[in-house]
Design an enzyme around this catalytic site. Structure first.
Site, PDB file in Angstrom:
ATOM      1  CB  SER A 127      45.113  45.998  37.098  1.00 53.50           C
ATOM      2  OG  SER A 127      45.888  45.194  36.253  1.00 53.50           O
ATOM      3  CG  HIS A 166      41.968  42.201  35.269  1.00 54.62           C
ATOM      4  ND1 HIS A 166      42.785  41.831  36.320  1.00 54.62           N
ATOM      5  CD2 HIS A 166      42.459  43.373  34.800  1.00 54.62           C
ATOM      6  CE1 HIS A 166      43.737  42.730  36.475  1.00 54.62           C
ATOM      7  NE2 HIS A 166      43.560  43.677  35.569  1.00 54.62           N
ATOM      8  CG  ASP A 191      42.581  38.625  37.047  1.00 57.02           C
ATOM      9  OD1 ASP A 191      43.103  38.835  35.930  1.00 57.02           O
ATOM     10  OD2 ASP A 191      42.379  39.509  37.882  1.00 57.02           O
TER      11      ASP A 191
END
Length: 410
Positions: free
Chosen positions: A126, A391, A363
């Site tokens: 991320s 995610h 996502d």
């Protein structure tokens, strides 16, 4: 697993190495100390590295090939913390030293301390993936290889452009949720209507407004998020009031943005900022372009109430008594006209460091569209574009995502 604590005294401003210093902490996790190093850069901004308890599938898989360094990025965890009090006393200029560029320069000083001139491998999840692309831009000599999960940053887009690509994904998540749980349409409308007519407080004292209720939709980006949202909405009332059980669960669902991590609130939009131009509360401005997220308009007709995603809005400061004192500081950061560059597009185009990246098709937190554009612009990058994970795939796939990335790397 064996654990070793490491602390490093590093410059607050790497351009002023003789100035103020901060502590940066990292936890070494080792099964075999003779293996090469893997630096883990986690999500955020503002979150400490994971605290292993022995059931992390990705970490167990990584330890077969690496000794892993879990970095508490500056300002988080056991590194010199940025608390609410620190943010208020030090101000906006101080906080500009807690973005990806500074984190990468920390990593390089740590590498030299632990490893010397030998390059290491980095795994970015991320926001950690954003940091990894910054690493490839400005300190590529320190990298043997790079692994990225949970998307890639847009190289040319600002915060407004990033949110324009994300709101449609959040819209699709809402539609999918209501198709799966059609009874939730009426339940969400009942809760929203109640919040419009009553002053409802969570156990922390934070006001539960309609907009705050919509923000529980952040959970829709996780593997089991739609089911969790359904259970939250299953039985929200006791008599004519929202139940204690619902309020406690809603408070937990909103814990992704709390006063415990003020950097997340304050620097979230700044993770997209480069060069000239203020972020200007981009998520709030772009929201107006997507009228489906107007809960009041939805309640005036028969439309469903749509939930929002990982967006930080100015009202989040106003409704939370713990964060309200930080609102002027947040406004100052949102109005800041100039930010340091985070990526070097030409360097990325000529990159020769092996990179493998997982981009998740739906996502909700990092734009698939921007991720694919960036993947095409980074040299020597192998892409895994998949609809099999959300995610949080690295964390919840019991090592599957990590195994796939390592196989691609080899």
């Amino acid at each position: 697993m064996r654990f070793v604590d490491h602390t490093f005294e590093l410059p607050l401003d790497h351009d002023r190495p003789d100035g103020e210093r901060i502590t940066v902490y990292a936890r070494e996790v080792t099964a075999d100390p003779h293996l090469p190093w893997l630096l883990f850069l986690g999500g955020g901004p503002g979150f400490a590295a994971p605290r292993p308890i022995g059931d992390e599938g990705w970490l167990t898989r990584a330890l077969k090939d690496y000794r892993v360094l879990l970095l508490d990025q500056r300002g988080t965890g056991r590194s010199t913390p940025v608390t609410r009090a620190v943010a208020l006393s030090r101000g906006a200029d101080y906080l500009t030293h807690f973005r990806a560029d500074a984190i990468v320069r920390d990593a390089e000083e740590i590498r030299w301390t632990l490893v010397g001139d030998e390059p290491w491998t980095v795994l970015g999840q991320s926001f950690g993936g954003f940091c990894t692309v910054t690493y490839l831009s400005f300190a590529w000599q320190g990298l043997r290889a790079a692994l990225v999960t949970g998307g890639l940053p847009g190289l040319h887009v600002d915060a407004v452009g990033a949110y324009r690509t994300l709101y449609p994904v959040v819209t699709a998540k809402n539609r999918a949720h209501y198709r799966t749980y059609p009874s939730d349409v009426e339940q969400a409308r009942r809760v929203a209507a109640h919040l419009l007519s009553e002053d409802v407080r969570l156990p922390t004292g934070r006001r539960l407004t309609v907009e705050a209720f919509q923000a529980v939709g952040n959970m829709l980006g996780a593997r089991n998020g739609s089911a969790r949202l359904h259970y939250l909405l299953e039985d929200p009332f006791t008599g004519g009031s929202l139940s204690d059980a619902f309020l406690l669960s809603a408070q937990d669902a909103l814990s992704w943005a709390t006063a415990a991590n003020p950097l997340y609130y304050l620097l979230h939009e700044a993770t997209y900022a480069q060069g000239a131009g203020a972020t200007g509360w981009a998520a709030q401005r772009v929201r107006g372009e997507f009228p489906a997220f107007d809960a009041r308009a939805a309640l005036s007709g028969d439309a469903p109430v749509y939930f929002t995603g990982e967006m930080i809005y100015p009202w989040m400061f106003d409704d939370d008594p713990l964060m309200a004192p930080l609102r002027p500081l947040a406004d100052e950061l949102a109005d800041r006209p100039q930010w340091s560059d985070l990526y070097d597009v030409e360097r990325l185009r000529s990159n020769q460091v092996p990179v493998v990246a997982a981009v998740y098709d739906t996502d909700m937190y990092v734009s698939r569209e921007l991720s694919l554009q960036t993947a095409a612009r980074i040299g020597d990058l192998r892409l895994w574009h998949t609809a099999d994970h959300q995610h949080d795939g690295l964390r919840v796939s019991d090592g599957e995502v990590m195994s796939r990335l390592l196989a691609m790397l080899s």
